[in-house]
Scaffold this motif. Sequence first.
Motif, PDB file in Angstrom:
ATOM      1  N   VAL A  19       0.807  -1.312  -0.107  1.00 31.07           N
ATOM      2  CA  VAL A  19      -0.068  -0.103  -0.070  1.00 31.07           C
ATOM      3  C   VAL A  19       0.762   1.121   0.034  1.00 31.07           C
ATOM      4  CG1 VAL A  19      -1.629   1.321   1.528  1.00 31.07           C
ATOM      5  CG2 VAL A  19      -1.960  -1.033   0.990  1.00 31.07           C
ATOM      6  N   ILE A  20       1.731   1.207   0.950  1.00 30.92           N
ATOM      7  CA  ILE A  20       2.664   2.447   0.914  1.00 30.92           C
ATOM      8  C   ILE A  20       3.486   2.617  -0.304  1.00 30.92           C
ATOM      9  CG2 ILE A  20       4.700   3.647   2.141  1.00 30.92           C
ATOM     10  CD1 ILE A  20       2.297   3.296   3.902  1.00 30.92           C
ATOM     11  N   PHE A  21       4.232   1.617  -0.809  1.00 30.43           N
ATOM     12  CA  PHE A  21       4.723   1.632  -2.089  1.00 30.43           C
ATOM     13  C   PHE A  21       3.984   2.212  -3.302  1.00 30.43           C
ATOM     14  CE2 PHE A  21       6.105  -0.281  -6.348  1.00 30.43           C
ATOM     15  CZ  PHE A  21       7.246   0.424  -6.627  1.00 30.43           C
ATOM     16  N   ALA A  22       2.658   1.646  -3.568  1.00 33.14           N
ATOM     17  CA  ALA A  22       1.863   1.989  -4.531  1.00 33.14           C
ATOM     18  C   ALA A  22       1.296   3.483  -4.450  1.00 33.14           C
ATOM     19  CB  ALA A  22       0.560   0.987  -4.818  1.00 33.14           C
TER      20      ALA A  22
ATOM     21  N   GLU B  99      -2.754   1.762 -10.166  1.00 29.36           N
ATOM     22  CA  GLU B  99      -4.237   2.179  -9.601  1.00 29.36           C
ATOM     23  C   GLU B  99      -5.273   0.929  -9.286  1.00 29.36           C
ATOM     24  OE1 GLU B  99      -5.882   5.082  -9.099  1.00 29.36           O
ATOM     25  OE2 GLU B  99      -4.857   6.552 -10.346  1.00 29.36           O
ATOM     26  N   SER B 100      -5.279   0.043 -10.427  1.00 27.59           N
ATOM     27  CA  SER B 100      -5.903  -1.279 -10.225  1.00 27.59           C
ATOM     28  C   SER B 100      -5.317  -1.896  -9.038  1.00 27.59           C
ATOM     29  CB  SER B 100      -5.865  -1.754 -11.354  1.00 27.59           C
ATOM     30  OG  SER B 100      -6.334  -1.267 -12.381  1.00 27.59           O
ATOM     31  N   PHE B 101      -4.152  -1.936  -8.696  1.00 25.87           N
ATOM     32  CA  PHE B 101      -3.404  -2.789  -7.471  1.00 25.87           C
ATOM     33  C   PHE B 101      -3.626  -2.135  -6.558  1.00 25.87           C
ATOM     34  CE2 PHE B 101       0.199  -3.115  -4.968  1.00 25.87           C
ATOM     35  CZ  PHE B 101       0.522  -4.445  -4.709  1.00 25.87           C
ATOM     36  N   THR B 102      -3.836  -0.886  -6.461  1.00 24.59           N
ATOM     37  CA  THR B 102      -3.957  -0.161  -5.016  1.00 24.59           C
ATOM     38  C   THR B 102      -5.560  -0.459  -4.633  1.00 24.59           C
ATOM     39  OG1 THR B 102      -2.427   1.677  -5.747  1.00 24.59           O
ATOM     40  CG2 THR B 102      -4.153   2.108  -3.896  1.00 24.59           C
ATOM     41  N   HIS B 103      -6.364  -0.425  -5.572  1.00 27.01           N
ATOM     42  CA  HIS B 103      -7.832  -0.631  -5.379  1.00 27.01           C
ATOM     43  C   HIS B 103      -8.010  -2.261  -4.971  1.00 27.01           C
ATOM     44  CE1 HIS B 103      -9.318   3.090  -6.737  1.00 27.01           C
ATOM     45  NE2 HIS B 103      -8.942   2.968  -7.886  1.00 27.01           N
ATOM     46  N   GLY B 104      -7.089  -3.050  -5.610  1.00 23.57           N
ATOM     47  CA  GLY B 104      -7.363  -4.522  -4.883  1.00 23.57           C
ATOM     48  C   GLY B 104      -6.731  -4.719  -3.622  1.00 23.57           C
ATOM     49  N   VAL B 105      -5.668  -4.066  -3.332  1.00 21.12           N
ATOM     50  CA  VAL B 105      -5.133  -4.038  -1.843  1.00 21.12           C
ATOM     51  C   VAL B 105      -6.015  -3.349  -0.864  1.00 21.12           C
ATOM     52  CG1 VAL B 105      -3.101  -3.522  -0.594  1.00 21.12           C
ATOM     53  CG2 VAL B 105      -2.926  -4.180  -2.960  1.00 21.12           C
ATOM     54  N   PHE B 106      -6.714  -2.378  -1.200  1.00 25.52           N
ATOM     55  CA  PHE B 106      -7.699  -1.658  -0.411  1.00 25.52           C
ATOM     56  C   PHE B 106      -8.652  -2.478  -0.207  1.00 25.52           C
ATOM     57  CE2 PHE B 106      -6.019   2.835  -1.081  1.00 25.52           C
ATOM     58  CZ  PHE B 106      -5.512   3.103  -0.193  1.00 25.52           C
TER      59      PHE B 106
ATOM     60  N   ILE C 159      -8.561  -5.925  -0.126  1.00 24.23           N
ATOM     61  CA  ILE C 159      -8.108  -6.991   0.878  1.00 24.23           C
ATOM     62  C   ILE C 159      -8.046  -6.262   2.453  1.00 24.23           C
ATOM     63  CG2 ILE C 159      -6.080  -8.033   1.761  1.00 24.23           C
ATOM     64  CD1 ILE C 159      -5.369  -8.280  -1.178  1.00 24.23           C
ATOM     65  N   VAL C 160      -7.450  -4.857   2.527  1.00 29.68           N
ATOM     66  CA  VAL C 160      -7.612  -4.435   3.868  1.00 29.68           C
ATOM     67  C   VAL C 160      -8.817  -4.173   4.451  1.00 29.68           C
ATOM     68  CG1 VAL C 160      -7.091  -1.913   4.978  1.00 29.68           C
ATOM     69  CG2 VAL C 160      -5.476  -2.725   3.174  1.00 29.68           C
ATOM     70  N   GLY C 161     -10.275  -3.905   3.623  1.00 29.62           N
ATOM     71  CA  GLY C 161     -11.329  -3.953   4.095  1.00 29.62           C
ATOM     72  C   GLY C 161     -11.729  -5.275   4.667  1.00 29.62           C
ATOM     73  N   MET C 162     -11.430  -6.146   3.998  1.00 33.16           N
ATOM     74  CA  MET C 162     -11.632  -7.483   4.514  1.00 33.16           C
ATOM     75  C   MET C 162     -10.941  -7.788   5.828  1.00 33.16           C
ATOM     76  SD  MET C 162     -11.944 -10.134   1.203  1.00 33.16           S
ATOM     77  CE  MET C 162     -10.587  -9.445   0.360  1.00 33.16           C
TER      78      MET C 162
ATOM     79  N   VAL D 166      -3.596   2.525   8.449  1.00 31.95           N
ATOM     80  CA  VAL D 166      -3.095   3.518   7.418  1.00 31.95           C
ATOM     81  C   VAL D 166      -3.685   3.519   6.125  1.00 31.95           C
ATOM     82  CG1 VAL D 166      -0.658   3.946   6.311  1.00 31.95           C
ATOM     83  CG2 VAL D 166      -0.629   3.393   8.636  1.00 31.95           C
ATOM     84  N   PRO D 167      -3.903   2.268   5.630  1.00 31.87           N
ATOM     85  CA  PRO D 167      -4.543   2.464   4.335  1.00 31.87           C
ATOM     86  C   PRO D 167      -5.951   3.281   4.434  1.00 31.87           C
ATOM     87  CG  PRO D 167      -4.010   0.259   4.683  1.00 31.87           C
ATOM     88  CD  PRO D 167      -3.412   1.119   6.171  1.00 31.87           C
TER      89      PRO D 167
END
Length: 300
Positions: free
Chosen positions: A51-54, A179-186, A188-191, A273-274
């Motif tokens: 998340v930080i990197f992206a 952009e797509s990667f960040t949305h996917g990781v976010f 996961i964070v929500g879950m 953080v995310p």
Amino acid sequence: MRRFFGKLYVQVLIGVFAGVLLGFFYPGLGSDLKPLGDAFIRLIKMVFAPVIFATVVLGIAKMENMKELGRVGARALIYFEVLSTFALALGLLVVNVVQPGNGMNVDATHLDTKAIASYTTSAPKPTGFVDFMLNLVPGSIVDALAKNDILQILVFATLFGVALSHIGSRAKPVVDFLESFTHGVFSIVGMIMRLAPLAAFGAMAFTVGKYGLGSIVSLGKLMATMYLTCFLFVVIVLGAISKLSGFSLWKFLKYIKDELFTVLGTSSSESVVPQLMRKLENAGVSKPVVGLVVPSGLTF
């Protein structure tokens, strides 16, 4: 009632209180629930570095003016340094007035240091300025990501973001992917965050079950001193800054109350953080500023 109990921070608080009760009445069972909290922290750390990197790369790559990048970075660094000084001074003032350890009559020469040996051996050794600057440069970005070394990740992400900004339209495929990667990781964070109440429950049950409610009560003065210092810092220092900046501190604290209670229940600032970055962007803070200031502030 359903809406009230459906709020994450309410569920976290319920988990905290339930954990305290379980640890008190069934200490053996409470002591066995430590993996619940540990698993949650590991899940958060799993997605934290990506998340930080992206977000840092995207924030810089989308910044049209590189002078703006330097201006934001310099202001953030000065801000962190000045406020850290205020925090240290306030902490020294409160601890000397309250004196939470007074009366314990502990003789340091008779303490058993074996219990803290693992912490002292793994603690970072003091280094000079040159060594510190050299350690900012990752030997390998894969190694920095694997170790969750946020400073090294920030350095590489900043360079990569600047490079993408310089090459212009040719960077669009990479930016779109991130952009797509960040949305996917976010997502996961929500879950993962849905597990926060369970993690808070397990962490508190272990603490009370392992060390007893009395041990927590005996540290009450120390904890009260710490929370008093935090309260004074927020009200006096951050209150003054928010007033000068033209926004309501209390409205902002209410806006991020879910994140505050999650940190309270899990004892980990990394766990929010995310979603904090996402909330700041929704509140109108520009993506480059969020991407630079929040991760660097955490590492500071």
